[in-house]
Write a protein that holds these residues in place. Structure first.
Motif, PDB file in Angstrom:
ATOM      1  N   ASP A   1      -4.624  -4.714  -8.922  1.00 48.89           N
ATOM      2  CA  ASP A   1      -5.623  -3.313  -8.224  1.00 48.89           C
ATOM      3  C   ASP A   1      -5.433  -3.340  -7.000  1.00 48.89           C
ATOM      4  N   ILE A   2      -5.580  -1.571  -6.583  1.00 53.09           N
ATOM      5  CA  ILE A   2      -6.082  -1.977  -4.856  1.00 53.09           C
ATOM      6  C   ILE A   2      -7.231  -0.472  -5.562  1.00 53.09           C
TER       7      ILE A   2
ATOM      8  N   VAL B   1      11.091   9.081   6.702  1.00 51.67           N
ATOM      9  CA  VAL B   1      11.583  10.326   6.994  1.00 51.67           C
ATOM     10  C   VAL B   1      11.689  11.609   5.281  1.00 51.67           C
ATOM     11  N   LYS B   2      12.302  10.198   4.659  1.00 53.73           N
ATOM     12  CA  LYS B   2      13.254  11.038   3.211  1.00 53.73           C
ATOM     13  C   LYS B   2      11.996  11.451   2.400  1.00 53.73           C
ATOM     14  N   GLU B   3      11.728  10.539   2.145  1.00 53.39           N
ATOM     15  CA  GLU B   3      10.371  10.853   1.337  1.00 53.39           C
ATOM     16  C   GLU B   3       8.925  11.738   1.871  1.00 53.39           C
TER      17      GLU B   3
ATOM     18  N   TYR C   1       0.754  -1.300   0.231  1.00 51.84           N
ATOM     19  CA  TYR C   1      -0.128   0.214  -0.521  1.00 51.84           C
ATOM     20  C   TYR C   1       1.335   1.184  -0.044  1.00 51.84           C
ATOM     21  N   HIS C   2       2.007   0.821   0.126  1.00 51.11           N
ATOM     22  CA  HIS C   2       3.120   1.916   0.027  1.00 51.11           C
ATOM     23  C   HIS C   2       2.803   3.094  -0.801  1.00 51.11           C
ATOM     24  N   THR C   3       2.520   3.173  -2.172  1.00 48.56           N
ATOM     25  CA  THR C   3       2.077   3.699  -3.061  1.00 48.56           C
ATOM     26  C   THR C   3       0.648   4.821  -2.755  1.00 48.56           C
ATOM     27  N   LEU C   4      -0.361   4.202  -1.860  1.00 46.47           N
ATOM     28  CA  LEU C   4      -1.386   4.754  -1.800  1.00 46.47           C
ATOM     29  C   LEU C   4      -0.841   5.726  -0.487  1.00 46.47           C
TER      30      LEU C   4
END
Lengths: 202, 725
Positions: free
Chosen positions: B500-501, A104-106, A71-74
């Motif tokens: 997909d999410i 933190v960097k992001e 779920y990182h991209t969300l």
């Protein structure tokens, strides 16, 4: 007059690897309790909690996010527009600390320009199995201008303190907009939705 | 009448000189400065008005803060303690005289047992000069103010003073209380016809004394025995027009205070013959005299000063004396003595009433009035900071809890929906159930990811995309994957994985992520010719050969179909005309993709024939590519142009074109049996060889007859003139 002051509202987001205790920290802070088995967050939970300082009152709109990597991209949906972030790791896990550093960097790269970031080494009650030294994390936090605390959602140690420190550090400017940062329901067509109106009018 | 109310909207502790509006004609010699000052006053008024409007229209009123502060006010007794404090209110009509005798008899009366915490001193007719009236000159007040301060025994500081022509109100407090006074403000309200009878009106000062709000009005109402109704109206006008505007733009009227005091020369008279009044005074029969007092009768009948109280009067009327003597008016006018000078109070319903300490007149003889004073005990609410902080935090905590509890909550049957195997053109539906497990109505909707416009990938359908549930209600959501000609390219050609999410958002609440996954069975349908010739092996479970290796000349699946028809159905009547059977065509497609022989399945030749057409139709780009569509239409009238066009096709497309035309010519050679005509074949195959891009405007409508003919003509040229190829 003491306390007769305005309420400043801020959006705060919790980030960090799965199972480091983000939801537990929020539940301890907001509801004052702890669950030995806390379900993993698949999505983003929303809660409100107010901190009373000596001369001001700070209301946090807290977004607790999913830690799983898939779920990182969300995550940007939730940290975009946030004035504060708590990046959590588990003091028993080097990996989670490494992941925290990446968060933190992001945030420094893509978060709000003046975001207040706190680094929280959670599960202090399990310090016997510690893998991340306090000094190491402390040094990293200092070098990067982060607030730092080791916390235990289970024993409540440093949990309120963490939020109070963030509340103190946030700028209390008149431009801090009161009102909800939550998403409004707007009519959308399937597969052709309008752009999501994100928090704080971004 | 002219109403010249000017509010002082700043929370200042300095006296703001007030310029009354000058409405007179200029013949009276009003200076330019005075006019400018009046205009300034006007501007000030205008500014104030717009400021108020701005504030009420502000859409960002912090209702939460407001609510908390209201609650805090309700719980005031929990964090305040009450302490007795005293207030001294004095009023004196000085008849334009300058200070000449000590004020001790009035302000420092030895009978006064306690030192007042607050002094409120009001004067009327302080200044009867034209300058005061017209120019707002307030210099005459200074000697009086100095005189007062020098008479006050103990450490007093001035809080605020305010003047309207001859009406002056000064408030002094013990120095120790000064830090506990907030929101000190003043306002004025003029009544009466200016320049005719001297200005009448009122001056008000309000402040918060610790946590108790106090408002004091000093007024001079209209004179003369007969003017009772006029005085009543003056009082109401002053009460209505005095307003205080707080820093946050809120307007407070005089009644919104714990304690309201009204002092001044109220000018009410005793409507009895002069001699009778004087006789009763001599006998000290104040009680019976008082029953005739206009103010008393007006208050009793509810005509003025509604809700106000007055301490019992046990002193002789304070008006009108021959100045400097103890004699009531001996002039020709022989004005009947009256209690013109009064002190009234009104305590808010929510506050504790005051205690009366004294109500007296004082024997100062400078003026034709005697000064009057009243002292009261007020229960002052004093905040205990720790207790207030605790109460405040409890309120906030309670609000947070209520807010969090009132957020919608839902449970979702699954956050992972695995569709497993997905085949081309075969819809698969999975269901998930969401249940409202919160206390409130939950409105939900799927929302797109950040910076995206679609809720999900194009091969996925969600139904419904939004809805609402009452508590405990469940709703079934259907998720359907359907991969068609348009969406298959992603998997067939681009090698994307099927996942997909979805984000299911609860209004005012949390978001739920739903992961979608599936495995698409790669197929020769919805593919490209260019891609298919890179599969010497069955397409399913294989990857294309590297582009530098030798490709097939035509897709082997095409060859298999044509080869089958060539050997098994060329003579079949109705070939390409009769429909196939959907189930059989699915089996054929499976064999083509898996490399299984056709011998393992049974089907009619028409199913195979239709499969050929469907295969060509499903190609991401047709045999004649989209970018040559228009050229092809233009060339259709001339066989030579058609030949040129086809010679420019990409290699694979050319091969396929050549191969299929040859096959169709072969089929036509059996027209005795299969009854096919070149026209029929040209129409059928032209629609799949030649079609506009789905993104082009032409594809939005069914083609016109002329276009259909042009397309068919192009194919027809090749079917009838064998030497074109």
């Amino acid at each position: 007059m003491n306390n007769n002051n305005k309420i400043f509202q801020f959006k705060l987001v919790l980030l960090g690897e799965a199972a480091v205790g983000k939801s537990s920290l929020v539940l301890r802070f907001v509801r004052g309790h702890f669950l030995d088995y806390q379900e993993s967050t698949i999505g983003a939970a929303f809660l409100a909690q107010t901190v009373c300082l000596n001369d001001t009152t700070v209301k946090f709109e807290i977004w607790d996010t999913a830690g799983q990597e898939r779920y990182h991209t969300l995550a940007p949906m939730y940290y975009r527009g946030a004035q504060a972030a708590i990046v959590v790791y588990d003091i028993r896990s080097e990996d989670s600390f490494e992941r925290a550093i990446k968060w933190v960097k992001e945030l420094q790269r893509q978060g709000s320009p003046n975001i207040v970031i706190a680094l929280a080494g959670n599960k202090l009650d399990l310090a016997a199995k510690r893998k991340v030294e306090t000094a190491e994390a402390q040094q990293y936090a200092e070098e990067n201008g982060l607030l730092f605390m080791e916390t235990s959602a289970k024993t409540a140690q440093n949990v309120n303190e963490l939020f109070v420190e963030i509340a103190k550090k946030l700028p209390k400017t008149p431009t801090t907009r009161p009102g909800s940062g939550r998403l409004p329901i707007t009519p959308i067509d399937n597969n052709a939705a309008k752009k999501k109106t994100c928090c704080n009018g971004n | 009448m002219s109403d010249t109310t000017t509010n002082n909207n700043s929370n200042s502790s300095v006296t703001t000189p007030v310029t009354p509006l000058v409405l007179e004609d200029e013949n009276r010699g009003v200076s330019d400065e005075a006019i400018e000052a009046s205009l300034d006053g006007l501007k000030h008024n205008t500014l104030k008005t717009s400021y108020t409007v701005l504030n009420t229209n502000n859409p960002h009123i912090d209702v939460n803060t407001q609510w908390i502060h209201n609650k805090l006010k309700e719980k005031e007794p929990e964090y305040t303690e009450k302490k007795n404090m005293s207030i001294f209110l004095g009023t004196w009509n000085v008849n334009g005289k300058k200070p000449s005798e000590p004020l001790d008899l009035w302000l420092k009366d030895p009978q006064m047992t306690i030192q007042p915490d607050i002094y409120a001193i009001g004067f009327q007719e302080l200044d009867l000069t034209a300058e005061a009236l017209l120019l707002g000159d307030t210099t005459r007040s200074l000697p009086w103010e100095q005189h007062i301060l020098s008479s006050l025994q103990g450490d007093y500081v001035k809080l605020l003073s305010r003047q309207l022509v001859g009406i002056l109100l000064c408030v002094y407090v013990k120095r120790e209380h000064k830090p506990h006074i907030t929101n000190a403000m003043s306002d004025i309200a003029a009544v009466g016809i200016m320049g005719m009878m001297g200005n009448k009106g009122g001056v008000a000062i309000r402040f918060s004394f610790y946590n108790t709000t106090i408002c004091i009005i000093n007024s001079h109402l209209n004179a003369h025995l007969d003017n009772v109704l006029r005085r009543n109206q003056d009082m109401r006008d002053i009460a209505k027009n005095i307003k205080f505007i707080t820093d946050d733009g809120k307007t407070i009227n005089i009644y919104e205070h714990d304690q309201l005091f009204w002092i001044g020369d109220l000018n009410y008279r005793i409507p009895l013959p002069d001699q009778e009044v004087k006789d009763r005074i001599k006998k000290k029969d104040f009680y019976n005299l008082f029953l005739q007092d206009q103010l008393y009768t007006q208050m009793k009948s509810g005509s003025a000063f509604e809700g106000f109280q007055e301490p019992p009067i046990s002193f002789a009327p304070t008006y009108k004396y021959d100045a400097g003597t103890d004699e009531y008016d001996s002039s020709e006018k022989k004005r009947t003595p009256a209690w013109c000078d009064r002190v009234l109070w009104k305590t808010a319903k929510t506050a504790e009433n005051v205690g009366i300490l004294s109500y007296r007149r004082h024997e100062l003889m400078t003026s034709d009035h005697r000064p009057v004073s009243a002292s009261f005990i007020i229960k002052i609410k004093i905040v205990i900071p720790e207790a207030k902080s605790r109460v405040y935090q409890d309120i906030v905590k309670e609000l947070d809890k209520k807010e969090n509890d009132s957020m919608p909550d839902a449970s979702i049957s699954s956050n992972m929906v695995d569709f497993e195997e997905i085949k081309f053109m075969t819809p698969v539906t999975r269901q998930i159930v969401i249940e409202n497990i919160g206390q409130v109505i939950a409105r939900f909707q799927f929302i797109p990811k950040l910076d995206e416009t679609s809720l999900c990938k194009p091969w996925l359908k969600i139904s419904p995309i939004a809805g609402m549930m009452i508590p405990k209600e469940k709703i079934m959501l259907e998720l359907t994957i359907y991969v068609d000609n348009l969406t298959s390219q992603a998997f067939n050609v681009n090698g994307e994985s099927m996942d997909d999410i979805l984000i299911l958002h609860l209004e005012n609440g949390k978001d739920y992520f739903i992961s979608i996954s599936g495995v698409f069975q790669k197929t020769c349908f919805g593919n490209t010719l260019e891609n298919l010739v890179r599969y010497p092996h069955p397409i399913r479970n294989n990857i294309p050969i590297p582009s530098d290796q030798k490709k097939l000349s035509i897709p082997k699946e095409l060859w298999r179909i044509v080869d089958y028809i060539y050997y098994n159905g060329l003579k079949e009547e109705g070939l390409f005309i009769e429909s196939g059977v959907t189930k059989e065509m699915e089996l054929i497609r499976d064999c083509l993709d898996s490399g299984e022989p056709f011998t393992n399945i049974t089907f009619s030749i028409h199913s195979m024939a239709e499969t050929l057409i469907r295969f060509l139709e499903s190609l991401v780009e047709p045999v004649i590519p989209f970018n040559m569509y228009q050229q092809a239409l233009d060339a259709s009238s001339s066989p030579v142009s058609c030949k040129t066009l086809v010679s420019h096709l990409p290699a694979v497309n050319y091969n396929v074109f050549f191969y299929l035309i040859s096959f169709l010519i072969e089929a036509l050679s059996h027209n005795q049996e299969n009854k096919l005509s070149p026209d029929q074949l040209a129409i059928i195959f032209s629609t799949v060889f030649l079609r506009p891009s789905p993104l082009s405007p032409q594809s939005q409508y069914p083609p016109e007859a002329a276009i259909v003919k042009k397309r068919a003509d192009l194919i027809l040229h090749f079917l009838i003139s064998k030497d074109l190829l």
